[in-house]
Scaffold this motif. Structure first.
Motif, mmCIF file in Angstrom:
data_model
loop_
_atom_site.group_PDB
_atom_site.id
_atom_site.type_symbol
_atom_site.label_atom_id
_atom_site.label_comp_id
_atom_site.label_asym_id
_atom_site.label_seq_id
_atom_site.Cartn_x
_atom_site.Cartn_y
_atom_site.Cartn_z
ATOM 1 N N VAL A 1 14.610 32.789 32.093
ATOM 2 C CA VAL A 1 13.805 32.351 30.954
ATOM 3 C C VAL A 1 12.437 31.945 31.495
ATOM 4 O O VAL A 1 12.326 31.067 32.361
ATOM 5 N N LEU A 2 11.400 32.586 30.982
ATOM 6 C CA LEU A 2 10.041 32.339 31.451
ATOM 7 C C LEU A 2 9.238 31.649 30.363
ATOM 8 O O LEU A 2 9.300 32.047 29.185
ATOM 9 N N THR A 3 8.476 30.640 30.736
ATOM 10 C CA THR A 3 7.708 29.871 29.768
ATOM 11 C C THR A 3 6.214 30.047 30.004
ATOM 12 O O THR A 3 5.773 30.366 31.111
ATOM 13 N N GLU A 4 5.443 29.817 28.946
ATOM 14 C CA GLU A 4 4.000 29.985 29.038
ATOM 15 C C GLU A 4 3.377 29.045 30.068
ATOM 16 O O GLU A 4 2.369 29.368 30.703
ATOM 17 N N GLU A 5 3.988 27.895 30.279
ATOM 18 C CA GLU A 5 3.440 26.920 31.220
ATOM 19 C C GLU A 5 3.601 27.335 32.673
ATOM 20 O O GLU A 5 3.118 26.669 33.579
ATOM 21 N N GLY A 6 4.292 28.458 32.922
ATOM 22 C CA GLY A 6 4.466 28.946 34.286
ATOM 23 C C GLY A 6 5.834 28.673 34.876
ATOM 24 O O GLY A 6 6.080 28.984 36.047
ATOM 25 N N GLY A 7 6.724 28.116 34.091
ATOM 26 C CA GLY A 7 8.049 27.810 34.597
ATOM 27 C C GLY A 7 9.011 28.976 34.445
ATOM 28 O O GLY A 7 8.901 29.767 33.506
ATOM 29 N N ILE A 8 9.949 29.098 35.381
ATOM 30 C CA ILE A 8 11.007 30.110 35.310
ATOM 31 C C ILE A 8 12.344 29.385 35.492
ATOM 32 O O ILE A 8 12.518 28.615 36.453
ATOM 33 N N TYR A 9 13.284 29.648 34.569
ATOM 34 C CA TYR A 9 14.593 29.011 34.614
ATOM 35 C C TYR A 9 15.662 30.090 34.770
ATOM 36 O O TYR A 9 15.556 31.174 34.197
ATOM 37 N N GLU A 10 16.695 29.746 35.540
ATOM 38 C CA GLU A 10 17.727 30.722 35.885
ATOM 39 C C GLU A 10 19.094 30.223 35.450
ATOM 40 O O GLU A 10 19.423 29.040 35.615
ATOM 41 N N GLY A 11 19.899 31.138 34.869
ATOM 42 C CA GLY A 11 21.259 30.802 34.498
ATOM 43 C C GLY A 11 22.152 32.028 34.577
ATOM 44 O O GLY A 11 21.675 33.145 34.812
ATOM 45 N N ARG A 12 23.441 31.838 34.376
ATOM 46 C CA ARG A 12 24.385 32.943 34.371
ATOM 47 C C ARG A 12 24.573 33.446 32.947
ATOM 48 O O ARG A 12 24.404 32.707 31.971
ATOM 49 N N VAL A 13 24.907 34.736 32.829
ATOM 50 C CA VAL A 13 25.199 35.306 31.516
ATOM 51 C C VAL A 13 26.350 34.532 30.885
ATOM 52 O O VAL A 13 27.390 34.307 31.513
ATOM 53 N N GLY A 14 26.171 34.079 29.655
ATOM 54 C CA GLY A 14 27.209 33.337 28.949
ATOM 55 C C GLY A 14 27.166 31.847 29.178
ATOM 56 O O GLY A 14 27.911 31.094 28.546
ATOM 57 N N SER A 15 26.301 31.388 30.070
ATOM 58 C CA SER A 15 26.208 29.965 30.366
ATOM 59 C C SER A 15 25.138 29.317 29.501
ATOM 60 O O SER A 15 24.144 29.942 29.132
ATOM 61 N N ALA A 16 25.347 28.050 29.207
ATOM 62 C CA ALA A 16 24.345 27.296 28.448
ATOM 63 C C ALA A 16 23.502 26.425 29.368
ATOM 64 O O ALA A 16 22.673 25.645 28.903
ATOM 65 N N SER A 17 23.719 26.558 30.664
ATOM 66 C CA SER A 17 23.003 25.729 31.636
ATOM 67 C C SER A 17 21.967 26.569 32.378
ATOM 68 O O SER A 17 22.289 27.617 32.949
ATOM 69 N N TYR A 18 20.720 26.100 32.375
ATOM 70 C CA TYR A 18 19.631 26.786 33.069
ATOM 71 C C TYR A 18 18.896 25.789 33.957
ATOM 72 O O TYR A 18 18.563 24.679 33.527
ATOM 73 N N LEU A 19 18.649 26.214 35.197
ATOM 74 C CA LEU A 19 17.976 25.355 36.156
ATOM 75 C C LEU A 19 16.657 25.981 36.582
ATOM 76 O O LEU A 19 16.523 27.205 36.600
ATOM 77 N N PRO A 20 15.667 25.168 36.928
ATOM 78 C CA PRO A 20 14.380 25.722 37.381
ATOM 79 C C PRO A 20 14.560 26.579 38.625
ATOM 80 O O PRO A 20 15.292 26.207 39.547
ATOM 81 N N LEU A 21 13.921 27.756 38.628
ATOM 82 C CA LEU A 21 13.927 28.635 39.793
ATOM 83 C C LEU A 21 12.666 28.366 40.594
ATOM 84 O O LEU A 21 11.548 28.568 40.111
ATOM 85 N N LYS A 22 12.844 27.900 41.817
ATOM 86 C CA LYS A 22 11.688 27.650 42.680
ATOM 87 C C LYS A 22 11.218 28.978 43.252
ATOM 88 O O LYS A 22 12.009 29.710 43.838
ATOM 89 N N THR A 23 9.942 29.291 43.076
ATOM 90 C CA THR A 23 9.402 30.552 43.561
ATOM 91 C C THR A 23 8.251 30.320 44.528
ATOM 92 O O THR A 23 7.712 29.209 44.615
ATOM 93 N N GLN A 24 7.875 31.385 45.226
ATOM 94 C CA GLN A 24 6.740 31.302 46.143
ATOM 95 C C GLN A 24 5.404 31.315 45.406
ATOM 96 O O GLN A 24 4.360 31.139 46.021
ATOM 97 N N GLU A 25 5.452 31.521 44.089
ATOM 98 C CA GLU A 25 4.222 31.586 43.299
ATOM 99 C C GLU A 25 4.180 30.512 42.218
ATOM 100 O O GLU A 25 3.457 30.647 41.222
ATOM 101 N N ASP A 26 4.905 29.420 42.401
ATOM 102 C CA ASP A 26 4.959 28.364 41.382
ATOM 103 C C ASP A 26 3.565 27.851 41.014
ATOM 104 O O ASP A 26 3.212 27.762 39.835
ATOM 105 N N ALA A 27 2.782 27.486 42.016
ATOM 106 C CA ALA A 27 1.453 26.920 41.744
ATOM 107 C C ALA A 27 0.550 27.944 41.062
ATOM 108 O O ALA A 27 -0.201 27.615 40.139
ATOM 109 N N TYR A 28 0.641 29.199 41.506
ATOM 110 C CA TYR A 28 -0.195 30.256 40.931
ATOM 111 C C TYR A 28 0.168 30.506 39.474
ATOM 112 O O TYR A 28 -0.718 30.672 38.618
ATOM 113 N N LEU A 29 1.460 30.512 39.162
ATOM 114 C CA LEU A 29 1.891 30.743 37.795
ATOM 115 C C LEU A 29 1.536 29.568 36.890
ATOM 116 O O LEU A 29 1.164 29.761 35.724
ATOM 117 N N ARG A 30 1.628 28.352 37.402
ATOM 118 C CA ARG A 30 1.232 27.190 36.596
ATOM 119 C C ARG A 30 -0.266 27.222 36.310
ATOM 120 O O ARG A 30 -0.718 26.909 35.204
#
Length: 222
Positions: free
Chosen positions: A13-42
């Protein structure tokens, strides 16, 4: 939320603010995905996104395109700094052939992602005379020397500042025909094989995979 992408039983799940969240198919839980481009995307904000194979192709409002793998590692960045026409991305699409189409402030660009094209920093000096991929690097001879492309950079092989004409890779040895002679290149070192004789070409022998012919004004040697 600007995009929801699914690949290999994972949902991103990608947000306009630059955040990316990762979860499993069928799960209701999503956690922030730390990337090498976090600062650039923000800083540049996410506007559009799609899948490029198993990678995430992310278009930003004013930072061009960022391509990440599923673990958040940077694969590529397409921006004006790397030769892309514009940084303001309006839409992204990947066709059946795997090529990316990017709408931006200056029009529409097709990126042939299947082609092994890369941008390198640094300078290749002189007219190019030969090109040879070896392992993960590409070696280039010019009338002003030998250069190595690797890790996004063009680097001169300082030991060969002379006219270089032809490359050959034989028995795990990189050979270079130059106006100063025939040399074997190891990292930044140039080891003389047949020095002080001008050579302009190297041709592997058909009769043996352990032999080659070197030729030039100095004659023909095997």
């Amino acid at each position: 939320v600007v995009a929801i992408l699914e690949v290999k039983q994972k949902v991103y799940v990608l947000t306009e603010e630059g955040g990316i969240y990762e979860g499993r198919v069928g799960s209701a839980s999503y956690l922030p995905l730390k990337t090498q481009e976090d600062a650039y995307l923000r800083e540049n904000r996410i506007y559009r996104a799609t899948l490029l194979g198993e990678n995430l192709l992310i278009g930003t409002l004013n930072g061009g395109i960022v391509v990440l793998d599923g673990e958040g590692r940077k694969v590529e960045r397409w921006s004006r700094a790397t030769g892309f026409p514009d940084d303001d991305i309006y839409a992204v699409f990947v066709d059946k052939a795997g090529n990316a189409w990017v709408a931006h402030g200056r029009g529409l660009t097709q990126v042939l992602t299947a082609l092994p094209l890369r941008a390198y920093s640094g300078t290749i000096e002189g007219k190019i005379t030969d090109i040879l991929p070896v392992g993960g690097a590409v070696y280039i001879t010019t009338v002003q020397g030998l250069f190595r492309l690797a890790g996004g950079k063009a680097q001169r092989i300082e030991a060969l500042r002379t006219e270089c004409w032809k490359l050959a890779y034989l028995q795990k040895r990189l050979l270079v025909a130059t106006s100063r002679g025939l040399y074997e290149v190891r990292d930044q070192a140039a080891l003389p094989v047949l020095p002080d004789k001008p050579f302009v070409g190297i041709q592997p022998a058909r009769s043996s995979d352990k032999a080659a012919y070197a030729f030039g004004r100095g004659g023909l040697v095997r």
